[in-house]
Design an enzyme around this catalytic site. Sequence first.
Site, PDB file in Angstrom:
ATOM      1  N   LYS A  66       0.843  -1.212   0.000  1.00 26.28           N
ATOM      2  CA  LYS A  66       0.000   0.000   0.000  1.00 26.28           C
ATOM      3  C   LYS A  66       0.872   1.253   0.000  1.00 26.28           C
ATOM      4  CE  LYS A  66      -3.769  -2.493   2.186  1.00 26.28           C
ATOM      5  NZ  LYS A  66      -4.491  -2.827   3.423  1.00 26.28           N
ATOM      6  N   GLN A 110      -4.181  -1.669   9.690  1.00 26.03           N
ATOM      7  CA  GLN A 110      -4.128  -2.986   9.051  1.00 26.03           C
ATOM      8  C   GLN A 110      -4.686  -4.053  10.000  1.00 26.03           C
ATOM      9  OE1 GLN A 110      -3.139  -3.540   5.786  1.00 26.03           O
ATOM     10  NE2 GLN A 110      -3.943  -5.593   6.143  1.00 26.03           N
ATOM     11  N   ASP A 133     -10.627   3.075   4.695  1.00 29.31           N
ATOM     12  CA  ASP A 133     -11.010   1.672   4.555  1.00 29.31           C
ATOM     13  C   ASP A 133     -12.529   1.489   4.559  1.00 29.31           C
ATOM     14  OD1 ASP A 133      -8.868  -0.023   4.124  1.00 29.31           O
ATOM     15  OD2 ASP A 133      -8.292  -0.089   6.249  1.00 29.31           O
TER      16      ASP A 133
END
Length: 321
Positions: A66, A110, A133
């Site tokens: 990412k 994460q 997200d």
Amino acid sequence: MATQSFIDTDPARRAQLLHGAAVAAQIKLEATREVERLWKDHQVRPCLAAVRVGDDPASAVYVRNKIKASAEVGIRSEHHALTATTNSIELLDLIASLNDRDDVDGILVQLPLPAEIDADKIIEAVDPQKDVDGFHPLNVGRLALGRPAFAPCTPAGVIELLDRSGIPIAGAGACVVGRSQIVGRPMAQLLLQRDATVTVCHSRTRDLAAVTRAADLLIVAIGRPGFIGREHIKPGATVIDVGMNSVTDEAVARELFGADAEKRIEIISKRGYTLVGDVNPAEADAVAGRRTPVPGGVGLLTVAMLLRNTVKAAKLRRGME
Ligand code: NDP
């Protein structure tokens, strides 16, 4: 138009592959242009803060990818790698400081987090405006209400793949297998928003194959290598395989990959594993009209959509969108 036909009724035909890489590259190019424009017109460079806790090797790879992809499109990024002994209070402090910083546009935590940390609490602590997200309950709620929101990256990427491949969603019978917060549920919401007729299946669904076989669009996210076989697929259906599973057993690879098995066995002997989706590719090829490969399908889109969400967050916070 014949080439755009949604259902291919010839069961003998090998499924066309839907390549996520090409669509991901297109989305990244669009993000690059947006980033350049933001800099040129407003001297704004979007910034993504990635937070990782512990030593999970898969998480480390995901975050590294990412960060690398952010750099490729001109997004600034920060990697906050915390030790496995980090507690909730320390993590909440970090999130609070990232929320407060005006130069941070997107925050990604994460998952999975270590078991001792309450992930729901952490996700709820992220400023919903920086929740790239799309996991914060406010964004989940907005999505469920059909209002603009940060949609979770994987299902949003699936929608882009369908759109850009010319596969109609409105009116289609769509079946989502899996009901997780990060894939299945938001996938169903996004398909519903786009006027598909949506069925959601899970581990308690009775006669799964009878339900999935009715679907023109079958989207699978269950985490079981090669589980979806010929009997689950309507002839000509579009099958989107979200699953990403590591297979280390050569016999399993042989069973799943038919003619391509030797290539996969070579990968296992070199790397120790090969990536396999939730769909049996050899069986799907004999029945489906189109399917996504693993790797090379949905996975690349997830990262591309994260970049797009980060640019969107930078614009939204400054009243530009
Ligand atoms: P979860 O484990 O959170 O959820 C799995 C879901 O599948 C659950 O809803 C479960 O049902 C359902 N399920 C499990 N077994 C069956 C079965 N036999 N029949 C029907 N339903 C079943 O997984 P995720 O959603 O996080 O991930 C799913 C897959 O997608 C994994 O392989 C993961 O690696 C991959 N993934 C890929 C991404 C990408 O970028 N390509 C991103 C995220 C995930 P129940 O709720 O009843 O337990």
